[in-house]
Enzyme design. Structure first.
Site, mmCIF file in Angstrom:
data_model
loop_
_atom_site.group_PDB
_atom_site.id
_atom_site.type_symbol
_atom_site.label_atom_id
_atom_site.label_comp_id
_atom_site.label_asym_id
_atom_site.label_seq_id
_atom_site.Cartn_x
_atom_site.Cartn_y
_atom_site.Cartn_z
ATOM 1 N N TYR A 1 -4.509 30.155 14.652
ATOM 2 C CA TYR A 1 -4.269 31.034 15.794
ATOM 3 C C TYR A 1 -4.359 30.215 17.072
ATOM 4 O O TYR A 1 -4.894 29.108 17.079
ATOM 5 C CB TYR A 1 -5.307 32.161 15.825
ATOM 6 C CG TYR A 1 -4.981 33.328 14.931
ATOM 7 C CD1 TYR A 1 -3.692 33.855 14.859
ATOM 8 C CD2 TYR A 1 -5.984 33.933 14.174
ATOM 9 C CE1 TYR A 1 -3.414 34.948 14.055
ATOM 10 C CE2 TYR A 1 -5.710 35.030 13.366
ATOM 11 C CZ TYR A 1 -4.420 35.534 13.308
ATOM 12 O OH TYR A 1 -4.158 36.610 12.510
ATOM 13 N N TYR B 1 -11.928 47.230 6.907
ATOM 14 C CA TYR B 1 -11.361 46.045 7.562
ATOM 15 C C TYR B 1 -10.141 45.541 6.775
ATOM 16 O O TYR B 1 -9.100 45.210 7.346
ATOM 17 C CB TYR B 1 -12.434 44.953 7.676
ATOM 18 C CG TYR B 1 -11.874 43.579 7.918
ATOM 19 C CD1 TYR B 1 -11.238 43.262 9.119
ATOM 20 C CD2 TYR B 1 -11.953 42.590 6.942
ATOM 21 C CE1 TYR B 1 -10.705 42.005 9.339
ATOM 22 C CE2 TYR B 1 -11.432 41.332 7.151
ATOM 23 C CZ TYR B 1 -10.804 41.041 8.345
ATOM 24 O OH TYR B 1 -10.258 39.800 8.545
ATOM 25 N N HIS C 1 2.714 41.201 9.390
ATOM 26 C CA HIS C 1 1.255 41.044 9.412
ATOM 27 C C HIS C 1 0.582 42.167 8.612
ATOM 28 O O HIS C 1 -0.487 42.658 8.973
ATOM 29 C CB HIS C 1 0.765 41.043 10.867
ATOM 30 C CG HIS C 1 -0.452 40.182 11.109
ATOM 31 N ND1 HIS C 1 -0.390 38.954 11.714
ATOM 32 C CD2 HIS C 1 -1.760 40.374 10.829
ATOM 33 C CE1 HIS C 1 -1.610 38.435 11.803
ATOM 34 N NE2 HIS C 1 -2.458 39.282 11.265
ATOM 35 N N GLN D 1 -4.055 28.028 8.159
ATOM 36 C CA GLN D 1 -3.339 28.855 9.156
ATOM 37 C C GLN D 1 -4.079 28.802 10.487
ATOM 38 O O GLN D 1 -5.311 28.887 10.522
ATOM 39 C CB GLN D 1 -3.264 30.301 8.655
ATOM 40 C CG GLN D 1 -2.682 31.290 9.648
ATOM 41 C CD GLN D 1 -3.738 32.017 10.475
ATOM 42 O OE1 GLN D 1 -4.831 32.278 9.985
ATOM 43 N NE2 GLN D 1 -3.426 32.325 11.715
HETATM 44 C C1 LIG Z 1 -7.972 41.740 6.144
HETATM 45 C C2 LIG Z 1 -6.778 40.980 6.620
HETATM 46 C C3 LIG Z 1 -6.938 39.945 7.533
HETATM 47 C C4 LIG Z 1 -5.834 39.218 7.968
HETATM 48 N N1 LIG Z 1 -6.024 38.147 8.805
HETATM 49 C C5 LIG Z 1 -4.967 37.341 9.096
HETATM 50 C C6 LIG Z 1 -5.170 36.121 9.793
HETATM 51 O O1 LIG Z 1 -6.299 35.762 10.172
HETATM 52 N N2 LIG Z 1 -4.075 35.357 10.048
HETATM 53 C C7 LIG Z 1 -2.813 35.720 9.660
HETATM 54 O O2 LIG Z 1 -1.853 35.000 9.906
HETATM 55 N N3 LIG Z 1 -2.606 36.866 8.976
HETATM 56 C C8 LIG Z 1 -3.653 37.665 8.668
HETATM 57 N N4 LIG Z 1 -3.442 38.801 7.931
HETATM 58 C C9 LIG Z 1 -2.092 39.132 7.448
HETATM 59 C C10 LIG Z 1 -1.823 38.512 6.081
HETATM 60 O O3 LIG Z 1 -1.742 37.110 6.155
HETATM 61 C C11 LIG Z 1 -0.499 39.030 5.482
HETATM 62 O O4 LIG Z 1 0.532 38.854 6.413
HETATM 63 C C12 LIG Z 1 -0.580 40.494 5.048
HETATM 64 O O5 LIG Z 1 -1.858 40.807 4.569
HETATM 65 C C13 LIG Z 1 0.461 40.781 3.979
HETATM 66 O O6 LIG Z 1 0.459 42.128 3.627
HETATM 67 P P1 LIG Z 1 -0.346 42.725 2.362
HETATM 68 O O7 LIG Z 1 -1.774 42.805 2.766
HETATM 69 O O8 LIG Z 1 0.269 44.071 2.176
HETATM 70 O O9 LIG Z 1 -0.122 41.809 1.200
HETATM 71 C C14 LIG Z 1 -4.536 39.559 7.508
HETATM 72 C C15 LIG Z 1 -4.392 40.616 6.601
HETATM 73 C C16 LIG Z 1 -5.492 41.312 6.147
HETATM 74 C C17 LIG Z 1 -5.295 42.415 5.139
#
Ligand SMILES: Cc1cc2nc3c(=O)[nH]c(=O)nc-3n(C[C@H](O)[C@H](O)[C@H](O)COP(=O)(O)O)c2cc1C
Length: 418
Positions: A162, A56, A310, A160
């Site tokens: 949605y 995940y 993302h 944050q």
């Molecule tokens: C497991 C996971 C869940 C995430 N869930 C969200 C979320 O609920 N809301 C959101 O804005 N971004 C979400 N993201 C994106 C992160 O906020 C972020 O943009 C991203 O992880 C950055 O890249 P990195 O993992 O390489 O540092 C998620 C990322 C991961 C890895």
């Protein structure tokens, strides 16, 4: 912009202490030897939590997950030209954002389900944020409420959201009221999830919420005692921030069904304008890749934007987020605070983003790997890892602080040009 250096200028220079030579008489020092890179934490994480949890975090969109690697590869390709001959000093990693000083230019990114990766994860992130003086961005799908997290994070919580379209965004507006009452430091509105995405690993693992430990998954969790202990200790407070809108005492299945049925779509600019009116604190729009969308965010009064794809989890054909950073800095730098995320795995990466004009960063997977690998100690270890590496990286190039990094000569061969 000049950073306030007063906090560190009176301290003894610690130029003999380097990131490469930890003090092995302490547990922190031993961990530094065991996990010299985020990749080492990732390897440990894979062994310590169930496969569905690791996948995940680690997974991304598309058959080959091109953007997860692409984000990091684009960062790796950015060269910085060091300058030598200046005096020795302790570089200042701190930064002021929205009137508050943080120990380094990084926040824990919003991630939907830290409590799935390790039950209790949200609380560990909140405590680490307070202890390390960096923000933790609680996601609205997380397994802890904004009220609980804000209290634990002691002034270092962001929230944050949605999109929840029912009743003219009633839930979103209530979240904003709750975030105001809980005194969170910034509201992050994520706009880059207009459609459902396909993450093959989640499908292969049949990751469905609420997660049930049944015959099919028993082998996966039975060999992960640390995860199981945390599961029995903290339980699964699924979609904690949604529960009160479902019914008085909803079952996990009902809350999950509600979340699936009610959430969705990308916020429109009109909806963001409503949030701007309702939320009086710093408003950050997350998921900007196009300079035109950055300009629109500024027009609507955003205090900050996050240049982000993302973490490669939405559109596999999107560019590496760092490749969009220079174009966006050129378009709106100086008009709003520019935050960056995607692929950050080292203090040198934080320096690269600063050199390209980002003021602050969100770090996602690295914190989750830390949580999965080291439990409660993980998030603090990762915060310290980034800040210490950044301090040394700044000294490597002859920059005293983050504003000094802005003046460096940079070569960025894969940057998009407009
Ligand atoms: C497991 C996971 C869940 C995430 N869930 C969200 C979320 O609920 N809301 C959101 O804005 N971004 C979400 N993201 C994106 C992160 O906020 C972020 O943009 C991203 O992880 C950055 O890249 P990195 O993992 O390489 O540092 C998620 C990322 C991961 C890895």
């Amino acid at each position: 912009m000049t950073e306030d250096n007063s906090k560190t200028s009176t301290e003894e220079p610690d130029y003999k202490v380097t990131a490469g030579r930890p003090d092995t008489s302490t547990r922190a020092g031993q961990l530094k030897m065991l996990y010299p890179t985020i990749a080492d934490l990732r390897t440990k994480a894979r062994k310590r939590v169930p496969r569905f949890a690791f996948d995940y975090v680690d997974g991304a969109a598309g058959a080959d997950e091109p953007n997860r690697r692409g984000n990091a590869a684009a960062l790796d390709g950015i060269e910085i030209l060091p300058r030598y001959g200046g005096e020795n000093y302790r570089a200042d990693t701190s930064v002021e954002l929205f009137g508050k000083r943080y120990a380094g230019p990084l926040a824990i990114a919003p991630m939907g389900l830290p409590g799935l990766v390790l039950p209790g994860g949200e609380k560990a992130f909140a405590r680490a944020a307070a202890a390390n003086e960096i923000p933790f961005t609680l996601g609205s799908s997380a397994l802890a409420t904004v009220e609980e997290v804000s209290e634990l994070a002691n002034g270092y919580a962001w929230f944050q959201i949605y999109r929840m379209p029912r009743d003219n965004l009633a839930i979103n507006m209530d979240w904003i009221a709750r975030a105001t009452a809980a005194e969170v430091g910034a509201l992050v509105v994520t706009i880059d999830v207009p459609a459902r995405t396909k993450r093959p690993r989640e499908l292969r693992n049949r990751l469905v919420l609420p997660y049930k430990i049944g015959p099919r998954t028993i082998a996966d969790v039975a060999t992960r005692p640390a995860w199981l202990r945390a599961y029995f200790r903290h339980g699964q407070n699924l979609f904690a921030n949604l529960q009160k809108y479902v019914s008085d005492n909803p079952t996990p299945a009902e809350v999950a069904e509600f979340a699936r049925g009610e959430g969705g779509g990308s916020f429109t600019w009109e909806e963001i304008a409503r949030f701007r009116d309702a939320w009086k604190g710093p408003l950050i729009i997350k998921g900007i890749l196009h300079p035109g969308d950055a300009e629109k965010s500024v027009e609507l009064g955003a205090d900050g934007i996050v240049v982000s794809n993302h973490g490669g989890r939405q559109l596999e054909a999107a560019p590496a987020s760092v490749d969009m950073l220079p174009g966006i800095v050129a378009a709106v730098g100086g008009k709003t605070e520019i935050l960056f995320d995607g692929g950050l795995r080292s203090g040198v990466d934080l320096m690269r983003s600063a050199a390209l004009g980002a003021r602050f960063n969100l770090v996602g997977r690295a914190f989750m790997y830390g949580l999965a690998a080291l439990g409660e100690d993980g998030p603090g270890f990762v915060a310290d890892f980034f800040i210490e590496e950044l301090r040394e990286a700044l000294r490597q190039v002859g920059a005293r602080d983050l504003s000094g990094a802005r003046d460096l000569d940079v070569r960025h061969p894969t940057a998009w040009k407009f």
